[in-house]
Design an enzyme around this catalytic site. Structure first.
Site, mmCIF file in Angstrom:
data_model
loop_
_atom_site.group_PDB
_atom_site.id
_atom_site.type_symbol
_atom_site.label_atom_id
_atom_site.label_comp_id
_atom_site.label_asym_id
_atom_site.label_seq_id
_atom_site.Cartn_x
_atom_site.Cartn_y
_atom_site.Cartn_z
ATOM 1 N N HIS A 194 1.135 -3.893 5.773
ATOM 2 C CA HIS A 194 -0.441 -3.573 6.578
ATOM 3 C C HIS A 194 -1.523 -4.291 5.710
ATOM 4 O O HIS A 194 -2.992 -4.360 6.181
ATOM 5 C CB HIS A 194 -0.594 -2.021 7.305
ATOM 6 C CG HIS A 194 -0.992 -1.380 6.610
ATOM 7 N ND1 HIS A 194 0.091 -0.726 5.290
ATOM 8 C CD2 HIS A 194 -1.863 -0.810 6.192
ATOM 9 C CE1 HIS A 194 -0.440 0.235 5.031
ATOM 10 N NE2 HIS A 194 -1.302 0.177 4.957
ATOM 11 N N HIS A 224 4.924 5.962 2.497
ATOM 12 C CA HIS A 224 4.558 6.959 2.931
ATOM 13 C C HIS A 224 5.493 7.175 3.948
ATOM 14 O O HIS A 224 6.505 8.323 4.794
ATOM 15 C CB HIS A 224 3.416 7.567 2.552
ATOM 16 C CG HIS A 224 3.303 9.353 4.003
ATOM 17 N ND1 HIS A 224 3.016 10.307 3.241
ATOM 18 C CD2 HIS A 224 3.022 8.860 5.746
ATOM 19 C CE1 HIS A 224 2.915 10.739 4.504
ATOM 20 N NE2 HIS A 224 2.556 9.939 5.524
ATOM 21 N N SER A 241 0.491 3.587 1.800
ATOM 22 C CA SER A 241 1.019 4.047 3.541
ATOM 23 C C SER A 241 1.887 3.623 3.966
ATOM 24 O O SER A 241 2.617 4.029 3.933
ATOM 25 C CB SER A 241 -0.236 3.719 4.550
ATOM 26 O OG SER A 241 -1.511 3.972 4.098
ATOM 27 N N CYS A 256 -6.821 -2.519 3.858
ATOM 28 C CA CYS A 256 -6.533 -1.048 4.106
ATOM 29 C C CYS A 256 -7.137 -0.977 3.076
ATOM 30 O O CYS A 256 -8.704 -0.320 2.389
ATOM 31 C CB CYS A 256 -5.273 -1.447 3.914
ATOM 32 S SG CYS A 256 -4.502 0.871 4.187
ATOM 33 N N CYS A 298 0.768 -1.577 -0.522
ATOM 34 C CA CYS A 298 -0.178 -0.455 0.314
ATOM 35 C C CYS A 298 1.025 1.095 0.222
ATOM 36 O O CYS A 298 1.852 1.203 0.744
ATOM 37 C CB CYS A 298 -0.976 -0.049 1.639
ATOM 38 S SG CYS A 298 -1.884 1.141 1.309
#
Length: 401
Positions: free
Chosen positions: A76, A59, A56, A183, A54
């Site tokens: 995740h 990030h 994220s 997610c 993902c």
């Protein structure tokens, strides 16, 4: 039978396995041997089948300060099989298929018992480098602590998760689709269904057509939205977006100096879209989304993840007198323990198009190539397989990148 024997031999003992470890911010992950400790009370150890990458993860992998903890195991969007359980666990048993979640569900606090919130007030979401008891279950072969991420840490062959962060799922759900529900897809579809509560015949504008934005479009399509406007800089998203129900595409680079919000207002006779979604994580786009949101009843939902200290400014006169609302939300407002099963059923019933989100499936050794693909915008979801036998049984053909 061999699997059961393997489980009985590892219960209560540390497990040596492979993981993709982030040693420094922004540097390639290192595939190395780690040690995963047995679960403590109300924890379970999970044999990871596969995990999806993902944005994220990227990030936070880039962050040095704050919240930059290294060495660390990211990941995740994960699915796995319970290898062993700690004391005090009754609802989950060895052999169950589970999806770890970054959001907790204690089942007792005012938030968990209310339909209005998915933010457990007893076990709040934090960018902690540890499991819930404030320690780590990971270490390297030299004894150095390796930090957790998002209470999940799915880029490892085994991980340890608190029971409040786990949801059992139907084993009939293909693993490479199940992990998506951890997610991005759930966040987008949930935001469309639960946070916005999109109605049939309405107009939706989506800023950013990554997986979350496309999942918003998928949720809007399933709700019967009449017009779904997608905004993205990547021209490849035109054809991709159509598959998820996007009816109009705006590339801000092709507007001759106009803002996307201005074009959306023109398209809607100056009224604006009924529902606007920011799915990138830029304050400027949050402002644009709010600007072209319909006066009177429009809703703007912020889904993108920005730097922890970022801010955006709203005109107080417009905000106070327009009748619009703006809200942020985690995980689309869904409760993992309740709503993951609903999404899984919609997929098994051939309604929710999870298959379209998976563009690549790879082995653990190629995980850094997955990072490159996503950063360059050349994929939607790349699934990283940790269990080669399960991948073979599922008929997976690995992509050569």
């Amino acid at each position: 039978m061999a699997q059961n024997q393997e489980v009985s031999n590892t219960v209560g003992k540390p497990i040596h396995c492979r993981a993709a470890v982030a040693r420094k911010a922004g540097e390639p992950l290192v595939i190395e041997e780690i040690i995963v400790a047995p679960p403590k009370a109300r924890e379970l150890r999970v044999r990871v089948l596969c995990s999806a990458l993902c944005f994220s993860d990227i990030h936070f992998w880039r962050l040095k300060e704050p919240h930059g903890y290294y060495p660390r195991i990211f990941g995740h969007e994960t699915v796995g099989v319970v290898e062993s359980v700690g004391e005090g666990i009754e609802d989950v048993k060895v052999g169950d298929t589970v999806i770890p979640s970054f959001l907790a569900y204690c089942g007792e606090c005012p938030d968990c018992t209310s339909i209005k919130s998915n933010q457990c007030s007893k076990l709040r979401f934090e960018l902690s480098p540890y499991i819930r008891d404030g320690t780590s279950r990971f270490s390297d072969t030299k004894g150095e602590t390796i930090y957790h991420f998002g209470y999940t840490s799915g880029f490892s062959e085994y991980t340890v998760v608190d029971i409040t962060h786990v949801t059992k799922v139907d084993p009939a759900l293909p693993a490479s689709r199940a992990c998506l529900l951890g997610c991005g897809v759930s966040t987008g579809v949930g935001a469309a269904w639960k946070t916005a509560d999109i109605e049939e015949g309405t107009t939706v504008a989506i800023f950013g057509l990554g997986v979350i934005g496309l999942a918003v479009a998928e949720g809007a399509r399933l709700r019967g939205a009449k017009t779904i406007i997608g905004v993205d800089l990547n021209p490849d998203k035109v054809e991709i977006g159509k598959k998820f129900g996007i009816t109009h595409f705006i590339n801000p680079r092709e507007l001759g100096g106009k803002l996307a919000s201005e074009v959306i207002l023109e398209m809607t006779d100056g009224l604006g879209a009924d529902y606007c979604f920011e799915c990138v994580g830029l304050p400027s786009l949050s402002q644009e989304a709010f600007t072209c949101c319909r006066k009177g009843w429009g809703k703007t939902i912020i889904l993108g993840v920005d730097k922890p200290d970022s801010q955006f400014i709203l005109n107080s006169l417009v905000n106070n007198h327009s009748g619009k609302t703006i809200t942020g939300v985690q995980y689309g407002g869904l409760k993992p323990n309740l709503d993951i099963a609903i999404l899984a059923k919609r997929y098994l019933d051939k309604e929710l198009q999870l298959d379209l989100f998976v563009t690549h499936e790879i082995k653990l050794e190629d995980i850094n190539k997955a990072f490159k693909l996503l950063i360059e915008g050349k994929c939607l979801r790349t699934v990283i397989w940790f269990d080669q036998e399960r991948a073979k049984a599922d008929g997976v053909t690995f992509n050569e990148i």
